[in-house]
Design a protein around this motif. Structure first.
Motif, PDB file in Angstrom:
ATOM      1  N   THR A  27      -4.604  -2.519   1.096  1.00 42.60           N
ATOM      2  CA  THR A  27      -4.086  -3.239   2.268  1.00 42.60           C
ATOM      3  C   THR A  27      -3.809  -2.281   3.411  1.00 42.60           C
ATOM      4  OG1 THR A  27      -2.908  -4.457   0.574  1.00 42.60           O
ATOM      5  CG2 THR A  27      -2.521  -5.117   2.833  1.00 42.60           C
ATOM      6  N   ALA A  28      -3.416  -1.054   3.048  1.00 43.90           N
ATOM      7  CA  ALA A  28      -3.069  -0.084   4.082  1.00 43.90           C
ATOM      8  C   ALA A  28      -4.266   0.792   4.443  1.00 43.90           C
ATOM      9  CB  ALA A  28      -1.907   0.784   3.604  1.00 43.90           C
ATOM     10  N   MET A  31      -9.007   3.694   0.104  1.00 43.38           N
ATOM     11  CA  MET A  31      -8.497   4.816  -0.675  1.00 43.38           C
ATOM     12  C   MET A  31      -9.606   5.321  -1.583  1.00 43.38           C
ATOM     13  SD  MET A  31      -5.098   2.985  -2.096  1.00 43.38           S
ATOM     14  CE  MET A  31      -4.478   4.447  -2.868  1.00 43.38           C
ATOM     15  N   THR A  42      -1.079  -0.337  -5.572  1.00 42.69           N
ATOM     16  CA  THR A  42      -1.395  -0.822  -4.230  1.00 42.69           C
ATOM     17  C   THR A  42      -1.911  -2.257  -4.273  1.00 42.69           C
ATOM     18  OG1 THR A  42      -2.735  -0.455  -2.256  1.00 42.69           O
ATOM     19  CG2 THR A  42      -3.729   0.162  -4.340  1.00 42.69           C
ATOM     20  N   THR A  43      -1.606  -3.006  -3.223  1.00 42.07           N
ATOM     21  CA  THR A  43      -2.226  -4.322  -3.088  1.00 42.07           C
ATOM     22  C   THR A  43      -3.585  -4.123  -2.422  1.00 42.07           C
ATOM     23  OG1 THR A  43      -1.041  -4.601  -1.011  1.00 42.07           O
ATOM     24  CG2 THR A  43      -0.097  -5.618  -2.938  1.00 42.07           C
TER      25      THR A  43
END
Lengths: 137, 302
Positions: A27-28, A31, A42-43
């Motif tokens: 989401t951020a 990765m 993490t989402t």
């Protein structure tokens, strides 16, 4: 040096193998996960997972979910996931047309249906663009 | 001594019964296949979700991570979700899970409330004067995750409101067609159970590391997403497993019923034949006796 990659959706195991690298659509932000990564939870957003294994690259669409990263393992718990090579492009395009049609006919009046239609639209868009971009041959 | 007419009626009714039980067996056989499929399909996701929860529960400072992970010092009230079936005729299926549940929680020492899935379980618990706070009936078979999400929401909400300090689920675990066993799983708060014999490739194998997770985008958002959802997944998994067990139990029960009905038909048929034969013999004797008497009479006269 490899890292174990497991992708499961609510109704099946989509992929599991020892791989060299995994790129997750967090989401951020994207990765890249290599072996010995530090633990992360993490989402995931709608996007494409890249899996690199012995020089070849595999692609999986994922419609949200979460991923757990351990030094020797990546576990993706997807709301829905598919290998890009397995996507049925006709069905995806049909689903997109249907969803667009429903939106034109005013599905937004009913919030429940509106959300469903929108999710369907997002899913089919994701499938179609993933196939266009990543499918071999 | 029943009359031959009565016996014939009885044989016919037992035969009808055998037909009904055989039909039920066939229906259960197809249901159990579907239920096993659904159960197997969800198992990997549920087990991995459980693994993630265990890893979270082993994090240092877990108490402040998420309210669902925090252990409470005192247990004042317990909630138990019991998964049973809507319909009977499944052998001892519902009795077994009820007996198992009561033996686990009757001596808990604190008040226990029950949430039941399935009509039969509710009836059995109410008859035993247990406090049933909610009952879910008529779930589709197999259910979708959305069908059971409400149960998860209910228990998580009540737990967070401090109504309950511990939540358990009891269900019949499906091992195979012959073996199903009642089990108890603790849902909340999440507790670490180390698996000693975790093989590589075992889906439920957990990492022993307790190194600290980083969270993306941020801790609250991730845990708010993960913990309640994965708890609901565990309930979903339990219900799928229980449904597979239910249909398997019914299939076996119905097969036994069919077999004993057929045996009964055989022995009734034998008795009926004997009875019929003895009636015929008696009639023959009567006729022979009558004929003899007549002959003697004629000779006497002549």
């Amino acid at each position: 040096m490899t890292i174990r990659c497991e992708i499961v959706s609510q109704d099946r195991i989509v992929y599991q193998d020892d791989v060299d690298m995994v790129v997750l659509p967090g989401t951020a932000g994207e990765m890249g996960i290599l072996p010995h990564h530090s633990p992360v939870l993490t989402t995931l957003k709608y996007g494409v997972i890249h899996v690199k294994r012995q020089g070849e690259e595999l692609f999986f669409t994922v419609a949200g979910g979460i991923a757990e990263v351990q030094p020797d393992q990546v576990t993706v718990l997807a709301d829905a996931a598919e290998n890009v090579e397995e996507i049925n492009i006709q069905r995806a395009e049909e689903a997109r047309r249907r969803a667009e049609q429903l939106l034109k006919e005013g599905a937004e009046k009913n919030p429940d249906i509106y959300l469903q239609v929108q999710a369907a639209l997002r899913r089919s868009n994701l499938r179609i663009s993933a196939v266009k971009r990543y499918r071999r041959g | 001594m029943p009359s031959t007419r009565e016996m014939r009626l009885r044989i016919r009714s037992v035969k009808n019964l055998a037909q009904v039980t055989r039909a039920l067996e066939t229906v259960s056989a197809s249901r159990v296949r579907k239920a096993i499929q659904a159960n197997n399909a969800t198992m990997p996701y549920a087990e991995k979700a459980w693994k993630v929860l265990i890893h979270l529960a082993r994090q240092p400072g877990r108490d402040v991570l998420h309210p669902l992970l925090r252990q409470r010092d005192r247990v004042d009230r317990i909630l138990v979700i019991m998964v049973s079936s809507d319909r009977g005729l499944a052998g001892a299926y519902n009795m077994n899970i009820t007996r198992h549940t009561l033996s686990e929680f009757d001596r808990a020492g604190v008040p226990v409330d029950y949430v039941t899935v399935g009509r039969k379980g509710r009836e059995l618990l109410v008859r035993k004067k247990k406090n049933v706070v909610a009952a879910f009936v008529d779930l589709p078979s197999p259910p979708s995750f959305n069908d059971v999400a409400a149960i998860g929401q209910l228990v998580v909400d009540d737990y967070l409101k401090d109504v309950y300090d511990q939540v358990f689920i009891t269900y019949t675990h499906f091992r195979n067609m012959i073996k199903q066993e009642p089990v108890t799983q603790k849902l909340l708060p999440l507790t670490v159970v180390d698996k000693e014999h975790a093989k590589p490739g075992d889906l439920s194998a957990t990492h022993r590391t307790s190194s600290v997770f980083t969270y993306e985008p941020d801790q609250n958002e991730v845990l708010e997403n993960v913990v309640p959802h994965f708890t609901a997944i565990q309930i979903y998994k339990a219900i799928l497993s229980a449904q597979a067990s239910e249909h398997a139990a019914r299939m076996v029960a119905m097969r036994n019923a069919t077999e004993s009905a057929n045996e009964l038909v055989q022995s009734l048929q034998l008795e009926y034949n004997k009875l019929r034969q003895s009636i015929i013999t008696n009639e023959m004797l009567d006729i022979a006796g009558g004929a003899n008497a007549l002959q003697n009479d004629e000779r006497g006269v002549g």
